[in-house]
Write an enzyme that holds these catalytic residues in place. Structure first.
Site, mmCIF file in Angstrom:
data_model
loop_
_atom_site.group_PDB
_atom_site.id
_atom_site.type_symbol
_atom_site.label_atom_id
_atom_site.label_comp_id
_atom_site.label_asym_id
_atom_site.label_seq_id
_atom_site.Cartn_x
_atom_site.Cartn_y
_atom_site.Cartn_z
ATOM 1 C CB CYS A 105 -0.923 0.042 1.218
ATOM 2 S SG CYS A 105 -1.880 1.580 1.249
ATOM 3 C CB CYS A 108 -1.839 4.492 4.593
ATOM 4 S SG CYS A 108 -3.331 4.077 3.661
ATOM 5 C CB SER A 109 -0.678 0.355 6.616
ATOM 6 O OG SER A 109 -1.708 0.952 7.374
ATOM 7 C CB CYS A 110 -4.927 -0.482 2.305
ATOM 8 S SG CYS A 110 -5.485 1.217 2.558
HETATM 9 FE FE FE Z 1 -3.331 2.098 2.862
#
Ligand code: FE
Length: 205
Positions: A105, A108-110
């Protein structure tokens, strides 16, 4: 960890909420902080990824399920009872002898929580997010995954709308294994695409 390690980084509303809930439960004697750590650890390494691993194993033994999984990951997960927040639209991408897939991602951190659990720290780190797009072959090598030059690498950028999971290739020498045994080979990293399933000597026929 001493107080000196607590930096003044601003906490998000959900972090604050989580901390408040944990503090309240601990204060009331309902749980211990060790128990909370243990649950987080389990969710990160065992419970979460085990779901994805079962889906991969099912796809390896059942060609019809494999087709459904590749056509609609969300429905194929729901079929096994998995779904929920952070995984509303799940897309499964299959490795082939020609193409290796990996997920990231960049923003961010999906991450597909319902099938992989919570993301590991490195997945959320800026270097992984930036370099996986720019120089995936180098990053994969650092993870210990050396791919043949002829193998194309496809990187899938997860978002709040679409979360990806990699369907690795079934390794040779696993013809004798049942679904649970096959699922044992499928680690979290295999489904992120930074590793491929390994057949250890104890497992091989
Ligand atoms: Fe994300």
């Amino acid at each position: 960890m001493s107080e000196g390690h607590h930096h003044a980084r601003e906490k998000s509303p959900s972090e604050l909420r989580t901390m408040a809930l944990e503090a309240l439960l601990v204060e009331r004697g309902l749980i211990s902080t060790d128990a909370v750590d243990a649950v987080v650890e389990q969710f990160q390494n065992e419970i979460g990824p085990r779901r994805g691993a079962r889906m991969v194993a099912r796809a390896w033994v059942d060609p019809a399920y494999r087709e459904r999984l590749l056509a609609d990951g969300t429905a194929a997960a729901a079929e096994m009872g998995y779904g929920g927040a952070e995984g509303e639209r799940l897309v499964c991408v299959a490795n082939t002898p020609d193409t290796h897939n990996a997920i990231v991602c960049t923003l961010c951190s999906c991450y597909p929580w319902p099938v992989l659990g919570v993301p590991p720290v490195w997945y959320k780190s800026p270097p992984y997010r930036a370099r996986m797009v720019r120089e995936p072959r180098v990053v994969l090598r650092e993870f210990g995954l050396e791919l043949p030059e002829a193998t194309a690498i496809r990187i899938w950028d997860s978002s709040a709308e679409v979360r990806y999971i990699v369907l690795p290739m079934r390794p040779d020498g696993t013809e004798h294994l049942d679904e649970e045994g096959l699922a044992d080979l499928v680690t979290r990293d295999c489904m992120v695409g930074v590793a491929v399933p390994q057949v250890t000597e104890g497992v091989a026929a």
